[in-house]
Scaffold this motif. Structure first.
Motif, short mmCIF file in Angstrom:
data_model
loop_
_atom_site.label_atom_id
_atom_site.label_comp_id
_atom_site.label_asym_id
_atom_site.label_seq_id
_atom_site.Cartn_x
_atom_site.Cartn_y
_atom_site.Cartn_z
N VAL B 71 -24.11 -17.85 -27.27
CA VAL B 71 -25.59 -17.86 -27.08
C VAL B 71 -25.92 -16.48 -26.73
O VAL B 71 -25.69 -15.71 -25.92
N ARG B 72 -27.28 -16.16 -27.42
CA ARG B 72 -27.70 -14.96 -27.10
C ARG B 72 -29.13 -14.97 -27.19
O ARG B 72 -29.62 -15.52 -27.94
N ALA B 73 -29.84 -13.99 -26.10
CA ALA B 73 -31.17 -14.07 -26.32
C ALA B 73 -31.52 -12.57 -26.02
O ALA B 73 -31.03 -11.69 -25.26
N GLU B 74 -32.79 -12.34 -26.80
CA GLU B 74 -33.61 -11.04 -26.57
C GLU B 74 -34.62 -11.43 -25.49
O GLU B 74 -35.35 -12.33 -25.99
N THR B 75 -34.59 -11.05 -24.17
CA THR B 75 -35.84 -11.11 -23.47
C THR B 75 -36.67 -10.11 -23.40
O THR B 75 -36.38 -9.02 -23.47
N SER B 76 -37.78 -10.24 -22.83
CA SER B 76 -38.57 -9.26 -22.57
C SER B 76 -39.09 -9.10 -21.26
O SER B 76 -39.62 -10.16 -20.53
N ALA B 81 -36.97 -4.53 -23.49
CA ALA B 81 -36.21 -5.65 -24.20
C ALA B 81 -34.58 -5.66 -23.44
O ALA B 81 -34.07 -4.63 -23.41
N VAL B 82 -34.49 -7.00 -23.22
CA VAL B 82 -33.13 -6.85 -22.59
C VAL B 82 -32.23 -7.95 -23.30
O VAL B 82 -32.68 -9.18 -23.78
N LEU B 83 -30.97 -7.59 -23.80
CA LEU B 83 -30.01 -8.57 -24.52
C LEU B 83 -29.08 -9.33 -23.51
O LEU B 83 -28.39 -8.61 -22.65
N VAL B 84 -29.18 -10.65 -23.67
CA VAL B 84 -28.45 -11.33 -22.79
C VAL B 84 -27.36 -12.33 -23.73
O VAL B 84 -27.84 -12.86 -24.53
N THR B 96 -20.19 -13.48 -19.97
CA THR B 96 -21.77 -13.03 -20.08
C THR B 96 -22.00 -11.77 -19.80
O THR B 96 -21.38 -11.04 -19.07
N GLN B 97 -22.78 -10.99 -20.73
CA GLN B 97 -23.14 -9.68 -20.72
C GLN B 97 -24.70 -9.48 -20.70
O GLN B 97 -25.55 -10.38 -21.38
N VAL B 98 -25.13 -8.47 -20.24
CA VAL B 98 -26.52 -8.43 -19.99
C VAL B 98 -26.52 -6.81 -20.73
O VAL B 98 -26.03 -5.87 -20.08
N ASN B 99 -27.27 -6.52 -21.62
CA ASN B 99 -27.25 -5.25 -22.40
C ASN B 99 -25.72 -4.78 -22.56
O ASN B 99 -25.67 -3.55 -22.32
N ARG B 100 -25.04 -5.61 -23.23
CA ARG B 100 -23.59 -5.21 -23.32
C ARG B 100 -22.83 -4.95 -22.20
O ARG B 100 -21.49 -4.37 -22.37
N GLN B 101 -23.44 -4.99 -20.90
CA GLN B 101 -22.62 -4.86 -19.74
C GLN B 101 -22.24 -6.08 -19.13
O GLN B 101 -22.99 -7.06 -18.88
N PRO B 102 -20.85 -6.39 -18.78
CA PRO B 102 -20.56 -7.48 -18.19
C PRO B 102 -21.38 -7.95 -16.85
O PRO B 102 -21.66 -6.89 -16.10
N ARG B 104 -21.59 -8.76 -12.91
CA ARG B 104 -21.01 -9.06 -12.01
C ARG B 104 -21.45 -9.91 -10.91
O ARG B 104 -20.92 -10.74 -10.24
N ARG B 105 -22.76 -9.79 -10.75
CA ARG B 105 -23.43 -10.64 -9.94
C ARG B 105 -24.56 -11.56 -10.46
O ARG B 105 -25.15 -11.21 -11.32
N ARG B 106 -24.87 -12.76 -9.74
CA ARG B 106 -25.83 -13.59 -10.18
C ARG B 106 -27.31 -12.96 -10.29
O ARG B 106 -28.01 -13.19 -11.23
N SER B 107 -27.49 -11.91 -9.41
CA SER B 107 -28.78 -11.50 -9.33
C SER B 107 -29.01 -10.71 -10.65
O SER B 107 -30.26 -10.46 -10.97
N GLU B 108 -27.92 -9.99 -11.16
CA GLU B 108 -28.20 -9.26 -12.34
C GLU B 108 -28.85 -10.09 -13.56
O GLU B 108 -29.43 -9.56 -14.14
N LEU B 109 -28.12 -11.14 -13.60
CA LEU B 109 -28.74 -12.11 -14.73
C LEU B 109 -30.10 -12.70 -14.43
O LEU B 109 -30.75 -12.48 -15.43
N ALA B 110 -30.19 -12.86 -13.03
CA ALA B 110 -31.63 -13.25 -12.60
C ALA B 110 -32.68 -12.21 -12.98
O ALA B 110 -33.86 -12.55 -13.49
N ASP B 111 -32.25 -11.16 -13.05
CA ASP B 111 -33.39 -9.81 -13.38
C ASP B 111 -33.49 -9.99 -14.77
O ASP B 111 -34.55 -9.60 -15.15
N ALA B 112 -32.32 -10.31 -15.70
CA ALA B 112 -32.75 -10.56 -17.24
C ALA B 112 -33.51 -11.77 -17.66
O ALA B 112 -34.22 -11.69 -18.59
N LEU B 113 -33.11 -12.80 -16.71
CA LEU B 113 -33.58 -14.24 -17.44
C LEU B 113 -33.63 -15.03 -16.30
O LEU B 113 -32.80 -15.42 -15.69
N ASN B 114 -34.69 -15.72 -15.86
CA ASN B 114 -34.70 -16.56 -15.00
C ASN B 114 -35.65 -18.00 -15.43
O ASN B 114 -36.64 -17.81 -16.23
#
Lengths: 199, 381
Positions: B71-76, B81-84, B96-102, B104-114
């Motif tokens: 599953v891949r999403a481009e979010t704004s 533009a952020v790639l999750v 799971t990667q955000v902008n091709r970086q693994p 590490r913490r849930r907050s990193e994911l929350a910053d990209a998609l909530n």
């Protein structure tokens, strides 16, 4: 399956912590290839450690011979005792060169889920030392996680009524680090434990 | 915060699909049952929370006959533009990667998609047991602050440690067991009270927006009250102390935040026993909309709102009211029935058999809904 002795070596290596089946095979084949004296040195080191290293009967640090190096050092301050979970924690505290007292190793922390209660830790031995030695201050140096904090609290409740000074190490920020890279929890704790600045 | 493009491969019934929802408003996913509508929300939910909004096990997310889903999403996010991306194997951990970086913490994911999710089983918030209502509160707390996330985890772990001590006591505690219990009681007293206080103030904070949402949905001004009810009175350590003889005998912890409840009432009447099914559905939806509104206030960017099969729960008037009163921000909504006439046809995407087909976007709306049918022929169940 490899031939007899080789498979035995792979199996033994695979039992070590952090070593999976693939790594075990890689190490075994490496040992097969190296010069015999290199492999023998490793074997001797393992035998040596098992034959010569014991636990210090006083503080339960690793020791060679009878008492550990710290317990047998007369220059250490016998009134201060630092309580840690693991012998490796002693190495970490020693590196600071800030502490000149002696240690006591619990060999774990309270963790009922893993079946570790006070009886599985060296708590009775700690209480015994209070009778034999002139200890006046105890520093609780267990890990800053739930189990370490619970252990510290347990010991504090046990030791405080005996009229000792009991302290707990502080939590805070790594020295030389950047605030912006600190995680929220550590930074929050550091704010909680802030101090007045002398001016 | 909005999803610009979502790509699915071998996820549920989708072999390969691309979906571009409207970044600034409502996109309706319409299709018969089993067409894969909810799977699209599930994919978005997975990216945001790393779990299924239907509570499904991970292996069923992977299309049968394949060994991994992607599953891949481009979010704004604030114009950036952020790639999750997440790769979900049938077994083994998901990556799971955000902008091709693994991540590490849930907050990193929350910053990209909530996301905020409303699903049909949310009726359990009203009808079901207290666990679901506590989870509803905790989910908001956990998303709010790392400290609260750690607090929820800590309370859970203390309870498990205390339960282990009670099991070891086997009904007959000696003085050593009692001393250990004292320690866990004290930890639970501190962390449990802190959690109850947080939940109480959150419940108070939710009352107003929940009432507002209910009024809009139901068309009746009836106050919704959320009242947090502790399972103890006074000091928690003292309460644990007086409950101890019983706790030891029954080997349970009978007081604490894990036994608390959130009482819901509509006007003077408790909703669980005295509200009609229709009213209960409205209350459940109002609770989700209320938590969505709080989080919109907390965050710089509004979370994406996912509404699964929401029209089937509402009559025509209420459905129309919901659409007209949706909060600003991106909303993805699934339905098996016709959406109310207020929904513009350009915002409706048809999902069928693991394929997406859509009507071109509404006139004058730039960058609105545009859908590309799945190019691969292998799609679907």
């Amino acid at each position: 399956m490899f031939t007899g002795p080789l498979q035995a070596l792979v199996d033994e290596l695979g039992r070590l912590p952090g070593i999976g089946p693939k790594s075990a095979q890689r190490i075994a084949f490496h040992l097969l290839k190296v010069a015999p004296e290199d492999a023998m040195r490793l074997a001797e080191a393992i035998v040596d450690v098992k034959e010569r290293i014991t636990l210090c009967p006083r503080c339960f640090n690793v020791a060679e011979g009878d008492l550990c190096a710290i317990c047998s050092d007369d220059r250490r301050d016998g009134t201060m005792l630092c309580v840690v979970e693991d012998p490796r924690d002693i190495v970490a505290v020693e590196k600071t060169q800030e502490f000149r007292g002696r240690y006591h190793v619990l060999h774990g922390a309270l963790n009922p889920l893993e079946g570790v209660g006070p009886d599985q830790l060296r708590v009775k031995e700690l209480l015994g030392r209070l009778d034999d030695e002139a200890i006046t201050e105890i520093i609780l140096c267990t890990n800053p996680n739930l189990e370490g904090e619970a252990t510290a609290m347990y010991l504090a409740r046990l030791l405080k009524p005996l009229g000792l000074s009991v302290t707990r190490i502080a939590s805070g920020l790594p020295v030389g680090g950047d605030l912006e890279y600190a995680d929220e929890l550590t930074l929050g704790r550091a704010l909680e434990g802030r101090r007045e600045v002398d001016a | 915060m909005a999803i610009s493009t979502l790509w699915l491969s071998d996820f549920r019934c989708f072999a390969d699909a691309e979906f571009r929802p409207d970044p600034e408003g409502l996109t309706v996913l319409r299709g018969p049952n089993g067409a894969g509508k909810t799977s699209i929300l599930e994919a978005v939910g997975w990216l945001a929370t790393q779990r299924s909004i239907r509570g499904a096990a991970r292996d069923v997310l992977v299309r049968s006959g394949t060994d991994r889903a992607v599953v891949r999403a481009e979010t704004s996010v604030a114009g950036r533009a952020v790639l999750v991306e997440s790769e979900i194997p049938v077994s083994g951990p998901a990556r799971t990667q955000v902008n091709r970086q693994p991540v590490r913490r849930r907050s990193e994911l929350a910053d990209a998609l909530n996301v905020t999710v409303f699903a049909p089983n949310d009726l359990d918030l009203v009808q079901g047991g207290p666990a679901g209502r506590r989870e509803y509160l905790d989910d908001v707390l956990v998303a709010r602050h790392a400290r609260l996330d750690a607090l929820v985890t800590e309370v859970d772990r203390i309870l498990r440690q205390r339960a282990a001590v009670l099991r070891q006591a086997g009904g007959r505690p000696d003085s050593a067991i009692a001393a250990t219990l004292d320690v866990w009681d004290e930890r639970l007293g501190a962390a449990g009270t802190e959690l109850a206080v947080e939940r109480e103030s959150l419940a108070a904070e939710l009352t107003e927006p929940a009432g507002r949402a209910y009024e809009r949905l139901a068309g009746v001004a009836q106050p919704v009250t959320l009242e947090y009810r502790r399972s103890w009175t006074g000091d928690l350590v003292a309460a644990l102390g007086s409950a101890r003889p019983d706790d030891v005998r029954r080997q349970v912890t009978s007081v604490g935040p894990h036994r608390d409840d959130l009482d819901l009432a509509l006007g003077p009447r408790p909703t669980r026993t005295h509200a009609s099914q229709g009213e209960q559905r409205c209350v459940a939806l109002a609770l989700r909309l209320a938590s969505h509104e709080l989080r919109r206030g907390d965050l710089a960017e509004a979370p994406v709102l996912l509404l699964d099969d929401v029209f089937s729960e509402l009559d025509a008037t209420r459905a129309a009211a919901l659409v007209e009163l949706l909060p600003p921000g991106q909303v993805l909504l699934t339905t098996a029935v016709d959406p109310p006439p207020v929904v513009h046809a350009g915002r409706v995407v048809t999902v069928e058999g693991g394929r997406l087909t859509g009507v071109p976007d509404a006139p004058g709306v730039s960058g609105a809904t545009e859908v590309i049918a799945a190019p691969s022929g292998g799609g679907g169940s």
